[in-house]
Motif scaffolding. Structure first.
Motif, PDB file in Angstrom:
ATOM      1  N   VAL A 191      17.101  49.326 -13.748  1.00 10.93           N
ATOM      2  CA  VAL A 191      15.589  47.802 -13.686  1.00 10.93           C
ATOM      3  C   VAL A 191      15.002  47.158 -14.588  1.00 10.93           C
ATOM      4  N   ALA A 192      14.843  46.510 -15.034  1.00 16.75           N
ATOM      5  CA  ALA A 192      13.979  45.871 -16.207  1.00 16.75           C
ATOM      6  C   ALA A 192      12.698  44.822 -15.899  1.00 16.75           C
ATOM      7  N   THR A 193      12.498  44.931 -16.256  1.00 19.42           N
ATOM      8  CA  THR A 193      11.515  44.141 -16.553  1.00 19.42           C
ATOM      9  C   THR A 193      11.233  43.550 -18.046  1.00 19.42           C
ATOM     10  N   VAL A 194      10.540  41.985 -17.299  1.00 19.15           N
ATOM     11  CA  VAL A 194       9.914  41.206 -18.650  1.00 19.15           C
ATOM     12  C   VAL A 194       8.945  40.912 -18.027  1.00 19.15           C
ATOM     13  N   ILE A 195       8.150  40.963 -19.013  1.00 16.99           N
ATOM     14  CA  ILE A 195       6.290  41.103 -19.140  1.00 16.99           C
ATOM     15  C   ILE A 195       6.215  39.724 -20.749  1.00 16.99           C
ATOM     16  N   GLU A 196       5.118  38.487 -20.385  1.00 17.79           N
ATOM     17  CA  GLU A 196       4.994  37.849 -21.034  1.00 17.79           C
ATOM     18  C   GLU A 196       3.600  37.682 -20.978  1.00 17.79           C
ATOM     19  N   ASP A 197       2.991  37.887 -22.618  1.00 19.87           N
ATOM     20  CA  ASP A 197       1.702  37.383 -22.745  1.00 19.87           C
ATOM     21  C   ASP A 197       1.873  36.207 -24.469  1.00 19.87           C
ATOM     22  N   GLN A 198       1.133  35.999 -23.765  1.00 20.58           N
ATOM     23  CA  GLN A 198       0.711  34.235 -24.712  1.00 20.58           C
ATOM     24  C   GLN A 198       2.033  33.757 -25.402  1.00 20.58           C
ATOM     25  N   GLY A 199       3.373  33.713 -24.881  1.00 20.70           N
ATOM     26  CA  GLY A 199       4.601  33.541 -25.588  1.00 20.70           C
ATOM     27  C   GLY A 199       4.940  34.640 -26.460  1.00 20.70           C
ATOM     28  N   ARG A 200       4.691  35.842 -25.981  1.00 22.35           N
ATOM     29  CA  ARG A 200       5.444  36.465 -27.156  1.00 22.35           C
ATOM     30  C   ARG A 200       5.889  37.702 -25.616  1.00 22.35           C
ATOM     31  N   PHE A 201       7.000  38.769 -25.692  1.00 17.42           N
ATOM     32  CA  PHE A 201       7.339  39.421 -24.972  1.00 17.42           C
ATOM     33  C   PHE A 201       7.553  41.335 -25.307  1.00 17.42           C
ATOM     34  N   LEU A 202       7.232  41.852 -24.818  1.00 15.36           N
ATOM     35  CA  LEU A 202       6.818  43.109 -24.770  1.00 15.36           C
ATOM     36  C   LEU A 202       8.066  44.047 -24.762  1.00 15.36           C
ATOM     37  N   LEU A 203       8.746  44.374 -25.588  1.00 21.12           N
ATOM     38  CA  LEU A 203      10.808  44.799 -25.642  1.00 21.12           C
ATOM     39  C   LEU A 203      10.264  46.359 -26.190  1.00 21.12           C
ATOM     40  N   VAL A 204      11.032  46.767 -25.903  1.00 23.04           N
ATOM     41  CA  VAL A 204      11.452  48.320 -25.848  1.00 23.04           C
ATOM     42  C   VAL A 204      11.985  48.764 -27.459  1.00 23.04           C
ATOM     43  N   GLU A 205      11.312  49.256 -28.823  1.00 17.13           N
ATOM     44  CA  GLU A 205      12.918  49.383 -29.523  1.00 17.13           C
ATOM     45  C   GLU A 205      13.244  51.056 -29.413  1.00 17.13           C
ATOM     46  N   GLU A 206      14.598  51.269 -29.070  1.00 19.64           N
ATOM     47  CA  GLU A 206      14.909  52.625 -29.240  1.00 19.64           C
ATOM     48  C   GLU A 206      16.246  52.793 -30.307  1.00 19.64           C
ATOM     49  N   MET A 207      16.699  54.067 -29.800  1.00 20.79           N
ATOM     50  CA  MET A 207      17.604  54.717 -30.496  1.00 20.79           C
ATOM     51  C   MET A 207      19.116  54.042 -29.610  1.00 20.79           C
ATOM     52  N   ALA A 208      19.796  53.572 -29.780  1.00 21.38           N
ATOM     53  CA  ALA A 208      21.122  54.062 -28.845  1.00 21.38           C
ATOM     54  C   ALA A 208      22.316  53.923 -29.840  1.00 21.38           C
ATOM     55  N   GLU A 209      23.293  54.618 -30.051  1.00 23.48           N
ATOM     56  CA  GLU A 209      24.185  54.748 -29.932  1.00 23.48           C
ATOM     57  C   GLU A 209      23.561  55.040 -31.736  1.00 23.48           C
ATOM     58  N   GLY A 210      22.938  55.423 -31.975  1.00 22.94           N
ATOM     59  CA  GLY A 210      22.668  55.396 -33.837  1.00 22.94           C
ATOM     60  C   GLY A 210      22.293  54.815 -34.138  1.00 22.94           C
ATOM     61  N   ARG A 211      21.790  53.165 -33.405  1.00 20.52           N
ATOM     62  CA  ARG A 211      20.874  52.838 -34.161  1.00 20.52           C
ATOM     63  C   ARG A 211      20.226  52.585 -33.214  1.00 20.52           C
ATOM     64  N   ALA A 212      18.916  51.865 -33.927  1.00 20.38           N
ATOM     65  CA  ALA A 212      17.569  50.910 -33.434  1.00 20.38           C
ATOM     66  C   ALA A 212      17.251  49.475 -32.956  1.00 20.38           C
ATOM     67  N   VAL A 213      17.516  49.612 -31.020  1.00 21.81           N
ATOM     68  CA  VAL A 213      17.790  48.465 -30.795  1.00 21.81           C
ATOM     69  C   VAL A 213      16.660  47.954 -30.240  1.00 21.81           C
ATOM     70  N   PHE A 214      16.796  46.597 -29.437  1.00 23.23           N
ATOM     71  CA  PHE A 214      15.714  46.025 -28.569  1.00 23.23           C
ATOM     72  C   PHE A 214      15.886  46.141 -27.280  1.00 23.23           C
ATOM     73  N   ASN A 215      15.030  46.113 -25.739  1.00 25.03           N
ATOM     74  CA  ASN A 215      15.527  46.245 -24.983  1.00 25.03           C
ATOM     75  C   ASN A 215      14.416  45.212 -23.991  1.00 25.03           C
ATOM     76  N   GLN A 216      14.455  45.449 -22.998  1.00 28.72           N
ATOM     77  CA  GLN A 216      13.005  44.988 -21.974  1.00 28.72           C
ATOM     78  C   GLN A 216      13.141  46.749 -21.708  1.00 28.72           C
ATOM     79  N   PRO A 217      11.652  46.727 -21.074  1.00 31.82           N
ATOM     80  CA  PRO A 217      11.679  47.995 -20.330  1.00 31.82           C
ATOM     81  C   PRO A 217      12.486  48.250 -19.586  1.00 31.82           C
ATOM     82  N   ALA A 218      13.480  49.421 -19.031  1.00 36.42           N
ATOM     83  CA  ALA A 218      15.154  49.481 -18.481  1.00 36.42           C
ATOM     84  C   ALA A 218      14.870  50.316 -18.767  1.00 36.42           C
ATOM     85  N   GLY A 219      15.228  50.995 -16.922  1.00 37.81           N
ATOM     86  CA  GLY A 219      16.355  52.086 -17.177  1.00 37.81           C
ATOM     87  C   GLY A 219      17.105  52.841 -15.567  1.00 37.81           C
TER      88      GLY A 219
END
Length: 148
Positions: free
Chosen positions: A9-37
């Motif tokens: 599942v994932a969520t797209v959350i918008e507030d005044q033109g900005r989107f809530l993202l998660v900065e997370e580590m994946a395969e040794g690098r910092a990436v952006f994703n929706q809140p998801a799992g």
């Protein structure tokens, strides 16, 4: 061959033109994703989306619509994911809420800020879900039937 898709599942959350993202580590690098799992046992898709958003961002949200259902095979490992993506709105941030392991933190980015950094996307679904949301073809939450 034993093949099973992973339900996420994932969520797209918008507030005044900005989107809530998660900065997370994946395969040794910092990436952006929706809140998801992943969907847990004995959990509805909506419950999973609310739980994952809180665990990864510290934000309580309200789901408002279904954006789409996506099938994605990760080129890095060949695993196939079925993602159910919800739209929602932010209610409140819980500063006391611990974030999942590997999460750097929540980030609010515009679509253009995200689009300018494709090397930082967890997958191509990150921008696609936002673009689908922005196109406005959203589906009612009742599309997802409750467990019986």
């Amino acid at each position: 061959m034993d093949w099973q898709p992973h339900i996420t599942v994932a969520t797209v959350i918008e507030d005044q033109g900005r989107f809530l993202l998660v900065e997370e580590m994946a395969e040794g690098r910092a990436v952006f994703n929706q809140p998801a799992g992943h969907l847990d046992a004995d959990e509805s898709l909506s419950e999973a989306a609310l739980r994952e958003t809180l665990e990864e961002t510290g934000w309580e949200v309200e789901l408002t619509a279904v954006i789409g259902i996506y099938l994605y095979t990760a080129p890095s490992n060949g695993v196939t994911y079925q993602r159910v993506c919800f739209a929602g709105r932010a209610l409140r941030q819980r500063a006391d809420s611990p974030l999942d392991e590997g999460i750097i933190g929540p980030r609010w980015l515009t679509r253009d800020e995200l689009a300018s950094q494709p090397e930082r996307w967890r997958s191509e679904l990150v921008l696609r879900c936002i673009d689908d949301y922005l196109q406005g073809e959203l589906f009612p939450l009742k599309l997802i039937r409750p467990r019986s």
